[in-house]
Design a protein around this motif. Structure first.
Motif, PDB file in Angstrom:
ATOM      1  N   ARG A 142    -125.512  -5.765   1.645  1.00 29.16           N
ATOM      2  CA  ARG A 142    -125.577  -4.355   2.003  1.00 29.16           C
ATOM      3  C   ARG A 142    -126.564  -4.134   3.153  1.00 29.16           C
ATOM      4  N   ALA A 143    -127.692  -4.824   3.110  1.00 28.24           N
ATOM      5  CA  ALA A 143    -128.670  -4.703   4.193  1.00 28.24           C
ATOM      6  C   ALA A 143    -128.071  -5.178   5.515  1.00 28.24           C
ATOM      7  N   ALA A 144    -127.306  -6.276   5.474  1.00 30.77           N
ATOM      8  CA  ALA A 144    -126.651  -6.777   6.690  1.00 30.77           C
ATOM      9  C   ALA A 144    -125.642  -5.763   7.213  1.00 30.77           C
ATOM     10  N   PHE A 145    -124.854  -5.208   6.308  1.00 32.97           N
ATOM     11  CA  PHE A 145    -123.848  -4.207   6.682  1.00 32.97           C
ATOM     12  C   PHE A 145    -124.508  -2.992   7.326  1.00 32.97           C
ATOM     13  N   ASP A 146    -125.615  -2.560   6.759  1.00 38.49           N
ATOM     14  CA  ASP A 146    -126.307  -1.380   7.276  1.00 38.49           C
ATOM     15  C   ASP A 146    -126.952  -1.631   8.641  1.00 38.49           C
ATOM     16  N   GLN A 147    -127.177  -2.898   8.995  1.00 41.53           N
ATOM     17  CA  GLN A 147    -127.729  -3.216  10.315  1.00 41.53           C
ATOM     18  C   GLN A 147    -126.714  -3.042  11.436  1.00 41.53           C
ATOM     19  N   LEU A 148    -125.439  -3.099  11.107  1.00 47.21           N
ATOM     20  CA  LEU A 148    -124.404  -3.130  12.140  1.00 47.21           C
ATOM     21  C   LEU A 148    -124.420  -1.845  12.955  1.00 47.21           C
ATOM     22  N   ASP A 150    -122.057  -0.593  15.159  1.00 48.14           N
ATOM     23  CA  ASP A 150    -120.846   0.108  15.581  1.00 48.14           C
ATOM     24  C   ASP A 150    -119.768   0.022  14.505  1.00 48.14           C
ATOM     25  N   GLU A 151    -118.815   0.944  14.593  1.00 54.08           N
ATOM     26  CA  GLU A 151    -117.747   1.032  13.600  1.00 54.08           C
ATOM     27  C   GLU A 151    -116.835  -0.191  13.596  1.00 54.08           C
ATOM     28  N   PRO A 152    -116.433  -0.762  14.748  1.00 52.38           N
ATOM     29  CA  PRO A 152    -115.623  -1.989  14.691  1.00 52.38           C
ATOM     30  C   PRO A 152    -116.307  -3.123  13.925  1.00 52.38           C
ATOM     31  N   SER A 153    -117.634  -3.207  14.031  1.00 53.89           N
ATOM     32  CA  SER A 153    -118.364  -4.241  13.285  1.00 53.89           C
ATOM     33  C   SER A 153    -118.283  -3.995  11.789  1.00 53.89           C
ATOM     34  N   ARG A 154    -118.468  -2.732  11.385  1.00 50.23           N
ATOM     35  CA  ARG A 154    -118.400  -2.415   9.956  1.00 50.23           C
ATOM     36  C   ARG A 154    -116.994  -2.671   9.411  1.00 50.23           C
ATOM     37  N   GLN A 155    -115.980  -2.310  10.176  1.00 48.81           N
ATOM     38  CA  GLN A 155    -114.608  -2.569   9.743  1.00 48.81           C
ATOM     39  C   GLN A 155    -114.351  -4.061   9.589  1.00 48.81           C
ATOM     40  N   ALA A 156    -114.784  -4.847  10.579  1.00 46.73           N
ATOM     41  CA  ALA A 156    -114.533  -6.284  10.554  1.00 46.73           C
ATOM     42  C   ALA A 156    -115.277  -6.955   9.403  1.00 46.73           C
ATOM     43  N   MET A 157    -116.531  -6.560   9.156  1.00 45.60           N
ATOM     44  CA  MET A 157    -117.279  -7.182   8.070  1.00 45.60           C
ATOM     45  C   MET A 157    -116.705  -6.780   6.719  1.00 45.60           C
ATOM     46  N   ASP A 333    -123.070 -17.641   3.097  1.00 46.45           N
ATOM     47  CA  ASP A 333    -124.259 -16.795   3.105  1.00 46.45           C
ATOM     48  C   ASP A 333    -124.767 -16.470   4.508  1.00 46.45           C
ATOM     49  N   ASP A 334    -124.130 -17.043   5.550  1.00 48.85           N
ATOM     50  CA  ASP A 334    -124.474 -16.625   6.906  1.00 48.85           C
ATOM     51  C   ASP A 334    -124.143 -15.154   7.138  1.00 48.85           C
ATOM     52  N   MET A 335    -123.288 -14.583   6.299  1.00 50.18           N
ATOM     53  CA  MET A 335    -122.947 -13.169   6.433  1.00 50.18           C
ATOM     54  C   MET A 335    -124.154 -12.272   6.204  1.00 50.18           C
ATOM     55  N   TRP A 336    -125.166 -12.767   5.495  1.00 48.47           N
ATOM     56  CA  TRP A 336    -126.394 -11.975   5.351  1.00 48.47           C
ATOM     57  C   TRP A 336    -127.626 -12.674   5.917  1.00 48.47           C
ATOM     58  N   ARG A 337    -127.608 -14.006   5.953  1.00 50.40           N
ATOM     59  CA  ARG A 337    -128.800 -14.712   6.419  1.00 50.40           C
ATOM     60  C   ARG A 337    -129.002 -14.566   7.932  1.00 50.40           C
ATOM     61  N   ILE A 338    -127.921 -14.552   8.710  1.00 45.28           N
ATOM     62  CA  ILE A 338    -128.067 -14.365  10.149  1.00 45.28           C
ATOM     63  C   ILE A 338    -128.593 -12.965  10.462  1.00 45.28           C
ATOM     64  N   PRO A 339    -128.006 -11.891   9.888  1.00 48.67           N
ATOM     65  CA  PRO A 339    -128.605 -10.564  10.114  1.00 48.67           C
ATOM     66  C   PRO A 339    -130.056 -10.485   9.660  1.00 48.67           C
ATOM     67  N   ALA A 340    -130.395 -11.145   8.556  1.00 49.00           N
ATOM     68  CA  ALA A 340    -131.782 -11.112   8.078  1.00 49.00           C
ATOM     69  C   ALA A 340    -132.713 -11.789   9.085  1.00 49.00           C
ATOM     70  N   PHE A 341    -132.270 -12.884   9.694  1.00 51.39           N
ATOM     71  CA  PHE A 341    -133.086 -13.544  10.721  1.00 51.39           C
ATOM     72  C   PHE A 341    -133.298 -12.616  11.907  1.00 51.39           C
ATOM     73  N   VAL A 342    -132.229 -11.952  12.339  1.00 55.77           N
ATOM     74  CA  VAL A 342    -132.334 -11.037  13.482  1.00 55.77           C
ATOM     75  C   VAL A 342    -133.287  -9.891  13.156  1.00 55.77           C
TER      76      VAL A 342
END
Length: 368
Positions: A142-148, A150-157, A333-342
């Motif tokens: 959820r934290a990764a999703f909330d970082q996105l 733009d809308e295309p990113s949220r749709q794709a994830m 888990d890269d779906m959340w670990r990469i956003p967490a690193f950023v």
């Protein structure tokens, strides 16, 4: 404008192990993944009855029978069917495979449905994981999703998660006209840098195809490329020579430590670090290898070593603040670990996610 909501993390399409152990199993497909699946099923006391394909049966590769699905013997038509096709190529169109199986009377199960049953025997398979892992990390996702941004990113994830959880067989498709690793917003952000687009770092350079794509988008004056597979490395050096680049090429991989690791060679773009690999490669930390260097655009597609590589290049990233294009399909888990690193960099990066191929392969996080 309605925005995409964070999706449910409910796993759909569970497999009953006792049923397949009792009834046996048919496998749709006849490639390497289908044969690996057959071996994994047998290790889990699941009898494999044979393979089925949509076209003319190919030449035999195993002792098990292989049938065209439309000519399957009547006695097998009530058996469980698992799809043993798992890649990003055109023949792996899951909705189309599902239609083919349903037309033959089967409610097929796909890799994301059955992986938890055979995970130990199949081992690492890119983004596949027991799907309970997603619910266990709901807050991280959820934290990764909330970082996105733009809308295309949220749709794709959201669609990627729904696909991997078995809620749909329709993974996000790539945006038409978008160059892999170089969407317009990332290219524009690099052009707007104070230094412009001077230096490009390609981690997992394969045969130099991404370097060539980079030069078609941005006027890089210097490139640094890392490729540990020596067959690929030879092609990379040939291409950089043909392109007339000011290029520094390294015949090694990237990770979070300077060490030697076992590596599976000869797999083209999918050559990767594996415990049973047929060779040994050197991997290095970016911070140790590129001291006193500034990078403007950093692309990583290093077959599951993305997070260790980012950690081993943290100082370089903090100093350079480059555009980041990081592959997010090798580990679930890269779906959340990469956003967490950023997020931990504490920059004013915007985060985007795009899918560039079928079945959620070639998903990439962009920080710009």
């Amino acid at each position: 404008m309605k925005t995409t909501s964070f999706p449910s993390l409910e796993a759909v399409g569970q497999v009953d192990l006792e049923t397949v152990q009792r009834q046996g199993l048919l496998i749709f497909g006849y490639g390497s993944f289908a044969h690996d699946l057959a071996a994994a099923a047998q290790k889990n006391a699941i009898p494999v009855l044979g393979f089925v394909v949509s076209g003319v049966p190919p030449a035999a590769r195993s002792a098990l029978p292989v049938w065209q699905i439309s000519q399957l013997p009547e006695a097998y038509k009530d058996k469980p069917l698992w799809v043993g096709v798992y890649n990003h190529l055109a023949h792996s169109d899951y909705p189309l495979i599902d239609q083919t199986c349903r037309a033959a009377g089967f409610a097929a199960r796909f890799p994301q449905h059955y992986f938890e049953v055979v995970a130990d025997a199949l081992g690492w398979r890119y983004w596949l994981t027991p799907r309970a892992d997603y619910a266990a990390h709901a807050s991280d996702l959820r934290a990764a999703f909330d970082q996105l941004a733009d809308e295309p990113s949220r749709q794709a994830m959201a669609q990627t998660l729904a696909f991997r959880l078995g809620q749909t067989l329709a993974a996000p498709l790539p945006d038409a006209g978008v160059v892999h690793y170089f969407p317009d917003f990332a290219v524009a952000a690099c052009r707007a840098r104070e230094r412009g687009a001077q230096a490009f770092l390609d981690g997992g350079a394969y045969n130099g195809d991404t370097l060539e794509a980079a030069l078609s988008q941005l006027p890089f004056q210097q490139t640094y490329a890392f490729e540990p597979d020596l067959g690929n490395y030879e092609l990379l050096t040939q291409r950089t020579r043909q392109l007339g680049l000011s290029a520094t090429n390294y015949p090694c991989g990237l990770s979070g430590r300077n060490e030697q690791l076992r590596f599976s060679t000869g797999q083209g773009e999918a050559s990767a670090v594996k415990e049973d690999g047929d060779s040994i490669i050197q991997v290095v930390r970016l911070d140790d290898c590129l001291q006193n260097v500034t990078i403007d655009y950093l692309k990583l597609d290093v077959e599951g070593q993305e997070i260790p590589t980012l950690q081993g290049g943290r100082d370089l990233i903090l100093k350079s603040r480059p555009i980041l294009a990081i592959a997010a399909y090798h580990r679930w888990d890269d779906m959340w670990r990469i956003p967490a690193f950023v997020a931990a960099l504490a920059f004013d990066y915007k985060l985007a996610y795009r899918s560039h191929s079928r079945n959620s392969f070639d998903g990439v996080f962009y920080a710009y």
